[in-house]
Design a protein around this motif. Structure first.
Motif, short mmCIF file in Angstrom:
data_model
loop_
_atom_site.label_atom_id
_atom_site.label_comp_id
_atom_site.label_asym_id
_atom_site.label_seq_id
_atom_site.Cartn_x
_atom_site.Cartn_y
_atom_site.Cartn_z
N PRO A 58 -106.69 54.63 70.91
CA PRO A 58 -105.64 55.78 70.55
C PRO A 58 -104.68 56.40 72.34
CG PRO A 58 -107.17 56.28 69.03
CD PRO A 58 -107.74 55.46 70.11
N HIS A 59 -103.20 55.83 72.53
CA HIS A 59 -102.60 56.33 73.23
C HIS A 59 -101.81 58.00 73.24
CE1 HIS A 59 -104.01 53.20 75.64
NE2 HIS A 59 -103.88 52.22 74.61
N PRO A 60 -102.02 58.58 73.80
CA PRO A 60 -100.91 59.90 74.06
C PRO A 60 -99.15 59.38 73.92
CG PRO A 60 -101.50 59.75 75.57
CD PRO A 60 -102.50 58.42 75.26
N PRO A 61 -98.50 60.26 72.79
CA PRO A 61 -96.88 59.92 73.25
C PRO A 61 -96.37 59.96 74.49
CG PRO A 61 -97.24 62.21 71.93
CD PRO A 61 -98.87 61.18 72.14
N PRO B 207 -91.51 67.34 71.34
CA PRO B 207 -91.73 67.13 70.02
C PRO B 207 -91.34 67.56 68.21
CG PRO B 207 -91.70 69.72 71.69
CD PRO B 207 -91.27 68.58 71.78
N ARG C 75 -94.61 60.30 77.77
CA ARG C 75 -93.91 62.05 78.23
C ARG C 75 -92.70 62.14 78.14
NH1 ARG C 75 -97.26 63.11 84.08
NH2 ARG C 75 -99.54 63.29 82.83
N GLU D 190 -89.53 51.59 76.63
CA GLU D 190 -90.43 51.94 76.25
C GLU D 190 -91.16 50.50 75.54
OE1 GLU D 190 -90.57 54.67 72.97
OE2 GLU D 190 -89.72 56.11 73.92
#
Length: 88
Positions: free
Chosen positions: A78-81, A87, A83, A9
């Protein structure tokens, strides 16, 4: 300390100009009355989010390679987590 999958990441944000795809680059106008330009960052050239960027300008829709100067700033969203993560 055990290594995890996080090394794939992008590193966390740091001081200085940095961006992620989907953020907005805002460039101030050069003279009084000039509103400047803004556009969506559509691609990065460095994994850490430092310039240059490919930007789709809002006034023309064209995508250009941009090396931002001192009159530029990045508006972060804001950015989504990522994939594939579990969860919480």
């Amino acid at each position: 300390m055990a290594r995890t999958g996080t090394d794939r990441e992008a590193p966390p944000p740091r001081a200085g100009l940095w961006a992620r795809v989907g953020d907005r680059l805002v460039v101030s106008g050069a003279t009084v009355g000039d509103g400047g330009r803004d556009g969506e960052i559509v691609a990065l050239h460095h994994r850490d989010g430092t310039p240059p960027y490919d930007v789709r300008w809002s006034d023309t829709g064209r995508i250009t390679l941009v090396f931002p100067g001192p009159d530029a700033r990045v508006q972060h969203f804001p950015h989504p987590p990522p994939r594939g993560g579990s969860p919480s």
